[in-house]
Design a protein around this motif. Structure first.
Motif, mmCIF file in Angstrom:
data_model
loop_
_atom_site.group_PDB
_atom_site.id
_atom_site.type_symbol
_atom_site.label_atom_id
_atom_site.label_comp_id
_atom_site.label_asym_id
_atom_site.label_seq_id
_atom_site.Cartn_x
_atom_site.Cartn_y
_atom_site.Cartn_z
ATOM 1 N N CYS A 235 -2.090 9.946 11.612
ATOM 2 C CA CYS A 235 -2.798 8.783 11.093
ATOM 3 C C CYS A 235 -3.960 8.461 12.019
ATOM 4 O O CYS A 235 -3.937 8.805 13.215
ATOM 5 C CB CYS A 235 -1.876 7.568 10.993
ATOM 6 N N ARG A 239 -4.716 2.408 13.063
ATOM 7 C CA ARG A 239 -4.415 2.081 11.678
ATOM 8 C C ARG A 239 -2.909 2.120 11.463
ATOM 9 O O ARG A 239 -2.166 2.739 12.228
ATOM 10 C CB ARG A 239 -5.110 3.059 10.715
ATOM 11 N N THR A 257 1.041 3.783 5.128
ATOM 12 C CA THR A 257 -0.202 4.085 5.819
ATOM 13 C C THR A 257 -1.367 3.899 4.863
ATOM 14 O O THR A 257 -1.183 3.477 3.707
ATOM 15 C CB THR A 257 -0.167 5.525 6.374
ATOM 16 N N LEU A 258 -2.581 4.190 5.312
ATOM 17 C CA LEU A 258 -3.745 4.051 4.454
ATOM 18 C C LEU A 258 -3.749 5.138 3.393
ATOM 19 O O LEU A 258 -3.408 6.296 3.661
ATOM 20 C CB LEU A 258 -5.035 4.145 5.270
ATOM 21 N N ASP A 262 -8.439 3.399 2.575
ATOM 22 C CA ASP A 262 -8.668 1.993 2.272
ATOM 23 C C ASP A 262 -7.402 1.166 2.422
ATOM 24 O O ASP A 262 -7.033 0.776 3.526
ATOM 25 C CB ASP A 262 -9.254 1.854 0.869
ATOM 26 N N ARG A 263 -6.667 0.932 1.329
ATOM 27 C CA ARG A 263 -5.528 0.016 1.392
ATOM 28 C C ARG A 263 -4.268 0.710 1.875
ATOM 29 O O ARG A 263 -4.044 1.901 1.615
ATOM 30 C CB ARG A 263 -5.279 -0.619 0.019
ATOM 31 N N GLU A 264 -3.421 -0.075 2.573
ATOM 32 C CA GLU A 264 -2.124 0.427 2.980
ATOM 33 C C GLU A 264 -1.248 0.601 1.751
ATOM 34 O O GLU A 264 -1.215 -0.258 0.866
ATOM 35 C CB GLU A 264 -1.466 -0.539 3.977
ATOM 36 N N THR A 281 0.820 1.893 -4.692
ATOM 37 C CA THR A 281 -0.209 1.027 -4.130
ATOM 38 C C THR A 281 -0.296 -0.213 -5.008
ATOM 39 O O THR A 281 0.301 -0.260 -6.097
ATOM 40 C CB THR A 281 -1.562 1.755 -4.055
ATOM 41 N N ASP A 288 -3.136 -4.883 0.656
ATOM 42 C CA ASP A 288 -2.332 -3.907 1.384
ATOM 43 C C ASP A 288 -0.848 -4.098 1.071
ATOM 44 O O ASP A 288 -0.379 -5.225 0.852
ATOM 45 C CB ASP A 288 -2.513 -4.094 2.900
ATOM 46 N N GLY A 464 -7.499 -4.233 2.518
ATOM 47 C CA GLY A 464 -7.950 -2.867 2.689
ATOM 48 C C GLY A 464 -9.028 -2.752 3.753
ATOM 49 O O GLY A 464 -9.715 -3.725 4.098
ATOM 50 N N VAL A 465 -9.179 -1.530 4.265
ATOM 51 C CA VAL A 465 -10.127 -1.290 5.353
ATOM 52 C C VAL A 465 -11.565 -1.531 4.905
ATOM 53 O O VAL A 465 -12.386 -2.052 5.670
ATOM 54 C CB VAL A 465 -9.954 0.149 5.886
#
Length: 683
Positions: A235, A239, A257-258, A262-264, A281, A288, A464-465
């Motif tokens: 990873c 993050r 994880t991402l 973007d989102r977990e 998701t 997330d 999200g990232v």
């Protein structure tokens, strides 16, 4: 007459601002109808009586509620006047028993077989027998437990009465992962390089998966093959990377994880090839994944939990879908989380914006019946009645660049929204977020008759990232501040708030945003309150990036790089520096209350005091409180009460709220010692 939030000295500026307001009304038309319905519904509710401010932020009396894995007992910590104790009660019936006195920071964990309670303490790990309360320390971390060399690493889910402890050497960058039994017997599971901070075992207790953090803070997921540990996947540094469970045949790993950078999300990794497959998701495409509940029957993912904009449960298998559907029927308003499940029952925690303390339920899985538990303990803590608290509305509002931004609006019941004074509360971080749950500050202000806006501006976490990275380095008078101000203007355009009675407050980065608001939109707000505020954020970033990292922690420059900021890049930092409140003190018009801590290791108290002195020299109405014993966060209950008392006084004086109750003798004494100037209150 010009709109006060758009006051400009030039007619061209006034015309531009009028056009901007019209554009924002156009952009918001899709949301105007639902929000207007919420406003009408809230205005039709009965008015709530004025409640004692002390009710809203009382210390938790009930915490660490834990269901035994076999479903036979419930354990919890009950805090009476700062003296916590561990209790246990059989769910089939019988009296609660006090097992042992605790320290305030102790955390409680059941052993896999439900016969032992492990206590994660600052000084080590203790094991307490449920039947007789016998036991004691089985691992010691040193005198204060804060040296970073050892920590509790969780329950060993593969063995009946065992816990895990990590022993780290930050100088050599090695880790020893140790399994410790309730009898104190130790066995080493891993002893090697890197920081190992998660593991999964195969049947029989043999470690099968490790998460190892490398020197550059990359995270490797290692799988055991024979005596060797080989990389299965990795990873990105800093993050989320949480190994959750192995498939029954051990060939697949479930990982939080991402997904797609973007989102977990919940991801499945084929251990042989490293190939990844998305399992789940957010169906809404917003938030997330925050938690996964494993099935007590086979240890596989059963439920997914999302927190934003409201708490949501999604079933991942047949049993999980059955549980989620039953909870949705029983609690149609939502706000219920599954804390854990045994074979016959689940422990639920009901939390929502109008519930100052969580309420706990047992869900009987066979009968699909819900039974409240610990209500008598919960009631002892004293709290405002749920029915007299305010509604909390999740917002998605259009910013001035057309992008939808998240936030929350809390409204006092029984009052028309358009006539309300509106207070903006800005969260700290800035890389954090507020949720739709209970907020002591928002509920107190709503009870005093204020609408409360809490923006999750771009840069906030949880969405999200890409949402976090969206502002780039726009942390001066840039994108982040625009999201905050745009939200206020949008609410005014929707009929929320009196534009002549606007206030803004926040702590840490929220305090900095408050100073930016009073500096760059000086005609908008009637007052501001900033606690622990950086007056020059660029300087804070540069200084932090130059400091050496603490053992085992990433350097701040790496953390900043992960959110797109390089303090050595003039193109990024110079605009932040140019917008710094300390350089532009002459622009401030509104009364300002500043709070600082002499022991703050993040914001220099001298910088805050110097800024207050500049404002005083310019004849600006400013108050300054300096606590000689406080760091960056107010943990002392008297200090917290004093800050809220001052906020209520500011609201009364500058926005027309009800008078603040007289301070307690302890708060009065505290203010006499710490309040150095009081021009913002006209005293």
């Amino acid at each position: 007459m010009r709109h006060p939030v758009c006051a400009t000295p030039a007619q061209a500026g006034a015309r531009l601002c009028a056009a901007l307001l019209a554009l924002m009304c156009t952009l918001s038309c899709a949301q105007a109808a639902p929000l207007s319905s919420e406003l009408a519904r809230n205005a039709a509710l009965p008015r709530a009586p004025l409640l004692d401010p002390g009710l809203f932020d009382r210390p938790e009396r009930l915490r660490e509620v834990r269901l035994a894995p076999d479903g036979a007992h419930l354990a919890w910590v009950e805090d009476t006047d700062g003296k916590p104790a561990l209790y246990v009660k059989p769910l089939a019936g019988g009296a609660a028993r006090s097992l042992v006195a605790l320290e305030p920071g102790d955390r409680v964990h059941w052993s896999r077989d439900g016969t032992v309670l492990f206590l994660a303490q600052e000084s080590g790990v203790a094991a307490i027998g449920v039947r007789d309360g016998a036991g004691g320390l089985i691992a010691m971390f040193g005198r204060d437990g804060k040296d970073g060399n050892a920590r509790f690493a969780g329950i060993d889910r593969a063995m009946p009465r065992h816990a895990l402890v990590e022993e780290n050497d930050p100088i050599k960058r090695t880790t020893r992962l140790v399994r410790i039994g309730a009898d104190g017997a130790r066995s080493i599971l891993y002893d090697g390089r890197g920081t190992v901070n998660a593991q999964l075992s195969a049947p029989g207790g043999v470690p099968a998966i490790l998460r190892r953090q490398e020197a550059d803070f990359a995270q490797l997921i290692l799988q055991r093959r024979g005596k060797e540990w080989i990389e299965a996947t990795r990873c990105a540094p800093l993050r989320t990377c949480v190994p959750l469970a192995l498939s029954p045949d051990g060939s697949r790993l479930f990982l939080r994880t991402l997904h797609a950078g973007d989102r977990e999300a919940l991801v499945e990794v084929q251990l042989a090839s490293g190939a990844r497959r998305l399992v789940h998701t957010d169906p809404a495409g917003l938030a997330d994944l925050v938690d996964v509940t494993l099935s007590p029957r086979d240890g596989q993912p059963m439920l997914a939990t999302y927190q934003l904009p409201e708490l949501r449960l999604v079933g991942l298998d047949a049993e999980g879908r059955r549980i989620a559907a039953g909870i949705a029927r029983r609690f149609p308003a939502g706000g219920v989380a599954v804390e854990s499940c045994a074979a016959n029952a689940c422990l639920l925690a009901e939390r929502n914006a109008r519930m100052a303390r969580a309420r706990y339920w047992i869900l009987d899985l066979q009968r699909q019946a819900f039974r409240p538990v610990l209500d008598e303990v919960r009631a002892k803590g004293g709290m405002p009645p749920d029915t007299q608290l305010a509604q909390r509305i999740a917002l998605r509002y259009p910013a001035s660049d057309g992008v939808k931004v998240h936030g929350y609006l809390t409204l006092p019941p029984g009052l028309p929204a358009r006539s309300l004074p509106l207070v903006t509360l800005v969260h700290g971080g800035p890389w954090g977020h507020v949720t739709g749950g209970y907020s002591p500050s928002a509920q107190l202000l709503a009870n005093r008759g204020f609408a409360v806006f809490e923006p999750n501006f771009r840069g906030s976490t949880g969405y999200g990232v890409r949402y976090t990275l969206a502002p780039g380095a726009g942390y001066g008078n840039g994108r982040v501040q625009a999201d905050i101000i745009d939200g206020v203007r949008w609410l005014l355009a929707q009929g929320v708030g009196d534009p002549q009675r606007l206030g803004i407050a926040g702590g840490s980065f929220g305090g900095y945003a408050t100073l930016l608001a009073l500096t760059h939109t000086p005609a908008m707000f009637r007052f501001g309150m900033a606690t622990q505020p950086p007056t020059d954020f660029a300087r804070v970033l540069r200084q932090g990036a130059a400091e050496p990292a603490r053992p085992g922690q990433p350097p701040l420059r790496q953390v900043l790089a992960a959110v797109g900021i390089d303090p050595a890049n003039p193109a990024q930092i110079d605009p932040i520096a140019a917008a710094a409140p300390h350089r532009l003190a002459s622009r401030v018009r509104a009364p300002l209350l500043l709070v600082a801590g002499a022991k703050d290791d993040k914001v220099e108290v001298e910088a805050v005091a110097d800024y207050a002195a500049r404002l005083q020299e310019l004849g600006k109405p400013v108050s300054l409180l300096v606590d000689p014993d406080k760091g960056h966060n107010a943990r002392n209950p008297v200090a917290r009460e004093a800050q809220m008392h001052l906020l209520l006084r500011m609201l009364h004086r500058h926005l027309g709220g009800p008078p603040a109750p007289a301070p307690s003798p302890a708060v009065a004494s505290y203010l006499a010692r710490t309040l150095r100037a009081n021009g913002a209150l006209g005293e």
